[in-house]
Write a protein that holds these residues in place. Structure first.
Motif, PDB file in Angstrom:
ATOM      1  N   VAL A 249       0.825  -1.206   0.000  1.00  0.00           N
ATOM      2  CA  VAL A 249       0.000   0.000   0.000  1.00  0.00           C
ATOM      3  C   VAL A 249       0.864   1.262   0.000  1.00  0.00           C
ATOM      4  CG1 VAL A 249      -1.728   1.311   1.277  1.00  0.00           C
ATOM      5  CG2 VAL A 249      -1.877  -1.173   1.180  1.00  0.00           C
ATOM      6  N   VAL A 250       0.577   2.163  -0.940  1.00  0.00           N
ATOM      7  CA  VAL A 250       1.163   3.501  -0.935  1.00  0.00           C
ATOM      8  C   VAL A 250       0.246   4.442  -0.166  1.00  0.00           C
ATOM      9  CG1 VAL A 250       1.880   5.449  -2.362  1.00  0.00           C
ATOM     10  CG2 VAL A 250       2.412   3.107  -3.072  1.00  0.00           C
ATOM     11  N   ASP A 251      -1.020   4.510  -0.548  1.00  0.00           N
ATOM     12  CA  ASP A 251      -2.047   5.169   0.249  1.00  0.00           C
ATOM     13  C   ASP A 251      -3.408   4.641  -0.183  1.00  0.00           C
ATOM     14  OD1 ASP A 251      -3.280   6.773  -1.818  1.00  0.00           O
ATOM     15  OD2 ASP A 251      -1.746   8.306  -1.554  1.00  0.00           O
ATOM     16  N   THR A 252      -4.436   4.981   0.574  1.00  0.00           N
ATOM     17  CA  THR A 252      -5.773   4.459   0.289  1.00  0.00           C
ATOM     18  C   THR A 252      -6.696   5.516  -0.309  1.00  0.00           C
ATOM     19  OG1 THR A 252      -6.566   4.939   2.531  1.00  0.00           O
ATOM     20  CG2 THR A 252      -5.564   2.781   2.160  1.00  0.00           C
ATOM     21  N   VAL A 253      -6.139   6.658  -0.714  1.00  0.00           N
ATOM     22  CA  VAL A 253      -6.961   7.723  -1.302  1.00  0.00           C
ATOM     23  C   VAL A 253      -7.613   7.203  -2.586  1.00  0.00           C
ATOM     24  CG1 VAL A 253      -6.936  10.019  -2.334  1.00  0.00           C
ATOM     25  CG2 VAL A 253      -5.533   9.537  -0.318  1.00  0.00           C
ATOM     26  N   GLY A 254      -8.918   7.332  -2.665  1.00  0.00           N
ATOM     27  CA  GLY A 254      -9.642   6.922  -3.857  1.00  0.00           C
ATOM     28  C   GLY A 254      -9.966   5.444  -3.940  1.00  0.00           C
ATOM     29  N   LEU A 295     -10.404  -6.096  -6.201  1.00  0.00           N
ATOM     30  CA  LEU A 295      -9.136  -6.132  -6.908  1.00  0.00           C
ATOM     31  C   LEU A 295      -8.748  -4.743  -7.420  1.00  0.00           C
ATOM     32  CD1 LEU A 295      -6.799  -7.813  -8.107  1.00  0.00           C
ATOM     33  CD2 LEU A 295      -8.114  -7.818 -10.219  1.00  0.00           C
ATOM     34  N   VAL A 296      -9.692  -4.045  -8.031  1.00  0.00           N
ATOM     35  CA  VAL A 296      -9.403  -2.717  -8.567  1.00  0.00           C
ATOM     36  C   VAL A 296      -9.099  -1.749  -7.424  1.00  0.00           C
ATOM     37  CG1 VAL A 296     -10.371  -0.761  -9.840  1.00  0.00           C
ATOM     38  CG2 VAL A 296     -10.694  -3.091 -10.683  1.00  0.00           C
ATOM     39  N   ALA A 297      -9.839  -1.851  -6.318  1.00  0.00           N
ATOM     40  CA  ALA A 297      -9.549  -1.005  -5.158  1.00  0.00           C
ATOM     41  C   ALA A 297      -8.139  -1.274  -4.643  1.00  0.00           C
ATOM     42  CB  ALA A 297     -10.579  -1.254  -4.062  1.00  0.00           C
ATOM     43  N   ALA A 298      -7.761  -2.549  -4.584  1.00  0.00           N
ATOM     44  CA  ALA A 298      -6.429  -2.905  -4.105  1.00  0.00           C
ATOM     45  C   ALA A 298      -5.349  -2.338  -5.014  1.00  0.00           C
ATOM     46  CB  ALA A 298      -6.300  -4.428  -4.014  1.00  0.00           C
ATOM     47  N   ASP A 299      -5.553  -2.446  -6.307  1.00  0.00           N
ATOM     48  CA  ASP A 299      -4.560  -1.915  -7.245  1.00  0.00           C
ATOM     49  C   ASP A 299      -4.406  -0.406  -7.085  1.00  0.00           C
ATOM     50  OD1 ASP A 299      -2.970  -2.574  -9.909  1.00  0.00           O
ATOM     51  OD2 ASP A 299      -4.033  -0.683 -10.191  1.00  0.00           O
ATOM     52  N   THR A 300      -5.515   0.295  -6.836  1.00  0.00           N
ATOM     53  CA  THR A 300      -5.455   1.740  -6.645  1.00  0.00           C
ATOM     54  C   THR A 300      -4.598   2.105  -5.442  1.00  0.00           C
ATOM     55  OG1 THR A 300      -7.646   1.970  -7.640  1.00  0.00           O
ATOM     56  CG2 THR A 300      -6.879   3.812  -6.292  1.00  0.00           C
ATOM     57  N   CYS A 301      -4.591   1.263  -4.419  1.00  0.00           N
ATOM     58  CA  CYS A 301      -3.806   1.524  -3.214  1.00  0.00           C
ATOM     59  C   CYS A 301      -2.307   1.442  -3.453  1.00  0.00           C
ATOM     60  CB  CYS A 301      -4.193   0.538  -2.110  1.00  0.00           C
ATOM     61  SG  CYS A 301      -5.853   0.763  -1.446  1.00  0.00           S
ATOM     62  N   THR A 302      -1.885   0.902  -4.591  1.00  0.00           N
ATOM     63  CA  THR A 302      -0.455   0.771  -4.866  1.00  0.00           C
ATOM     64  C   THR A 302       0.135   2.024  -5.484  1.00  0.00           C
ATOM     65  OG1 THR A 302      -0.770  -0.181  -7.092  1.00  0.00           O
ATOM     66  CG2 THR A 302      -0.764  -1.715  -5.222  1.00  0.00           C
ATOM     67  N   GLU A 361     -11.889   5.663   2.566  1.00  0.00           N
ATOM     68  CA  GLU A 361     -11.102   6.860   2.359  1.00  0.00           C
ATOM     69  C   GLU A 361     -10.606   7.362   3.709  1.00  0.00           C
ATOM     70  OE1 GLU A 361     -10.620   7.657  -0.646  1.00  0.00           O
ATOM     71  OE2 GLU A 361     -12.137   6.362  -1.522  1.00  0.00           O
ATOM     72  N   PRO A 362      -9.530   8.177   3.711  1.00  0.00           N
ATOM     73  CA  PRO A 362      -9.150   8.840   4.953  1.00  0.00           C
ATOM     74  C   PRO A 362     -10.332   9.644   5.476  1.00  0.00           C
ATOM     75  CG  PRO A 362      -7.463   9.131   3.276  1.00  0.00           C
ATOM     76  CD  PRO A 362      -8.658   8.507   2.603  1.00  0.00           C
ATOM     77  N   ARG A 363     -10.556   9.599   6.769  1.00  0.00           N
ATOM     78  CA  ARG A 363     -11.723  10.249   7.362  1.00  0.00           C
ATOM     79  C   ARG A 363     -11.409  11.637   7.872  1.00  0.00           C
ATOM     80  NH1 ARG A 363     -16.860   8.888   6.290  1.00  0.00           N
ATOM     81  NH2 ARG A 363     -16.399   7.134   5.000  1.00  0.00           N
ATOM     82  N   THR A 364     -12.430  12.449   7.925  1.00  0.00           N
ATOM     83  CA  THR A 364     -12.285  13.809   8.399  1.00  0.00           C
ATOM     84  C   THR A 364     -12.384  13.831   9.913  1.00  0.00           C
ATOM     85  OG1 THR A 364     -13.319  14.619   6.389  1.00  0.00           O
ATOM     86  CG2 THR A 364     -13.240  16.127   8.244  1.00  0.00           C
ATOM     87  N   ALA A 365     -11.312  14.267  10.582  1.00  0.00           N
ATOM     88  CA  ALA A 365     -11.361  14.410  12.028  1.00  0.00           C
ATOM     89  C   ALA A 365     -11.643  15.858  12.407  1.00  0.00           C
ATOM     90  CB  ALA A 365     -10.039  13.957  12.649  1.00  0.00           C
ATOM     91  N   ASP A 366     -11.204  16.791  11.583  1.00  0.00           N
ATOM     92  CA  ASP A 366     -11.412  18.202  11.861  1.00  0.00           C
ATOM     93  C   ASP A 366     -11.398  18.912  10.525  1.00  0.00           C
ATOM     94  OD1 ASP A 366      -9.704  20.980  13.010  1.00  0.00           O
ATOM     95  OD2 ASP A 366     -11.622  20.363  13.814  1.00  0.00           O
ATOM     96  N   VAL A 367     -12.431  19.647  10.217  1.00  0.00           N
ATOM     97  CA  VAL A 367     -12.623  20.150   8.859  1.00  0.00           C
ATOM     98  C   VAL A 367     -12.782  21.655   8.873  1.00  0.00           C
ATOM     99  CG1 VAL A 367     -14.069  19.997   6.802  1.00  0.00           C
ATOM    100  CG2 VAL A 367     -13.781  18.003   8.276  1.00  0.00           C
ATOM    101  N   VAL A 368     -12.193  22.300   7.868  1.00  0.00           N
ATOM    102  CA  VAL A 368     -12.459  23.718   7.641  1.00  0.00           C
ATOM    103  C   VAL A 368     -13.354  23.821   6.422  1.00  0.00           C
ATOM    104  CG1 VAL A 368     -11.471  25.959   7.126  1.00  0.00           C
ATOM    105  CG2 VAL A 368     -10.249  24.388   8.634  1.00  0.00           C
ATOM    106  N   VAL A 369     -14.550  24.368   6.598  1.00  0.00           N
ATOM    107  CA  VAL A 369     -15.507  24.503   5.516  1.00  0.00           C
ATOM    108  C   VAL A 369     -15.605  25.984   5.161  1.00  0.00           C
ATOM    109  CG1 VAL A 369     -17.843  24.039   4.753  1.00  0.00           C
ATOM    110  CG2 VAL A 369     -16.793  22.581   6.482  1.00  0.00           C
TER     111      VAL A 369
END
Length: 380
Positions: A249-254, A295-302, A361-369
């Motif tokens: 895994v590189v990251d889980t964005v997307g 499978l496609v989700a896993a590939d995206t994480c690379t 996806e990474p979750r929002t813990a504190d958001v500026v809107v």
């Protein structure tokens, strides 16, 4: 392989289109931000296009430099521009911050391009196309009301897919959002949620109770992602689950958006984007659907950022070197079941990493809107 731009769209995706600003470091060691095309709905459209599904994207896109990045990403992925709405309003920015190892977001969307979609921007959709919508475009006005009217107009005239992709920090009134959400559930054919979505929506109910209620409301297929533990799917006829493939895994964005696009692509390729076909899916059919989507989700994480794979071009990395291979969908599903992956592992063409976190996806813990700080709502 990308979708044929001359073919009528099989799926129209409507919703958010923004720039993710992800943290990086300059050569002098200073914090910097790297722009990446993003937004859940844009990611789904890109993923569908790259998987060869004729896809159109309905959104308001800026003429600014970031808007040009979004257009280039869509065009490069074979997504049709017939439903783009042009504007000089600025592109929404979502800055990712790491605080104590946790990802937080600053959404800068005041009077932004995608947020300004209005009912007069809606035009008739192709008669046989499915519709997908969701995410922050259903939380920010006026686009939320516009897409809600589109959902009400198109429900039962075509297959409708929805991913709420809940961002608690963008929801100022939990009760009002839940009331709208439950109204959407009576209009949707395919619902994709993460386990974190479910925990925020209904913290005091069991998943089984919630899913049963969704099916009773008329939803044909419910897809639920469980991060590194895979995903589950159900229809009124039955349910099943699969484990996630293990990747470096590189990251889980997307990843969650890639899961959604792969699920819709799988259904399209098999002629199943019809309500009667969805209701008739058995456990075997649901399992195949989940294997392909995971499978496609896993590939995206690379790869860094929301960069889903192209249908016939997946990177297989060995020893830090990049190789390009051509795989058919049957090969991909075989890899998802573990058989082909085991052979590739033995040959040194793939790696395992038990830390893969798919479909979330990474979750929002504190958001500026809109540049005003808004603490995230407790998930109860």
């Amino acid at each position: 392989m990308t979708a044929d731009l001359g073919t009528a769209p099989a799926v129209v995706v409507a919703g958010d289109a923004l720039i993710d600003l992800t943290p990086t470091t300059t050569v002098r060691g200073h914090l910097a931000y790297e722009p990446h095309p993003g937004g859940s709905c844009l990611n789904v459209a890109v993923g569908l296009g790259r998987l060869g599904v004729p896809t159109a994207f309905l959104a308001r896109l800026s003429s600014d430099a970031f808007g040009e990045m979004l257009r280039a990403q869509l065009a490069d992925s074979g997504v049709q521009a017939s439903y783009f709405v042009d504007t000089d309003d600025l592109t929404t920015l979502a800055a990712v911050h790491l605080r104590g190892g946790q990802a937080t977001y600053s959404f800068h969307a005041q009077s932004a391009a995608d947020r300004g979609l209005l009912p007069e921007h809606l035009t008739p959709l192709p008669p046989d196309a499915a519709l997908h919508l969701g995410s922050i475009a259903l939380m920010l006005e006026p686009v939320a009301t516009t897409l809600e009217s589109l959902l009400q107009r198109e429900a039962r005239h075509r297959v409708v897919s929805l991913d709420p992709n809940v961002r608690p920090g963008l929801i100022s009134n939990r009760v009002a959002y839940l009331d709208r959400f439950e109204g959407w559930m009576r209009l949707v054919d395919i619902l994709k949620v993460s386990e974190e979505d479910l925990a925020w929506l209904y913290p005091r109910r069991t998943p089984e109770d919630v899913v049963a209620g969704w099916h009773a409301a008329g939803i044909a297929v419910v897809l639920m992602t469980h991060g590194e533990h895979g995903a589950a799917a159900s229809t009124p006829l039955g349910s099943t689950s699969v484990e996630a493939p293990r990747v470096a895994v590189v990251d889980t964005v997307g990843a969650g958006d890639a899961f959604t696009s792969a699920a819709l692509a799988h259904l399209h390729e098999r002629g199943l984007l019809r309500r009667d076909a969805l209701l008739a899916l058995d456990v075997s059919g649901l399992t195949e659907l989940l294997e392909a989507a995971c499978l496609v989700a896993a590939d995206t994480c690379t790869r860094a950022g929301a960069e889903p794979p192209r249908r016939r071009e997946l990177d297989v990395r060995s020893g830090g070197a990049s190789r390009e291979v051509t795989l058919g969908l049957a090969d991909l599903v075989e890899r998802a079941t573990g058989k082909k992956l085991e052979r590739e592992l033995a040959a040194g063409l793939a790696t395992r990493d038990p830390g893969a976190d798919l479909g979330q996806e990474p979750r929002t813990a504190d958001v500026v809107v809109d540049d005003r700080r808004a603490p995230a709502t407790s998930r109860g």
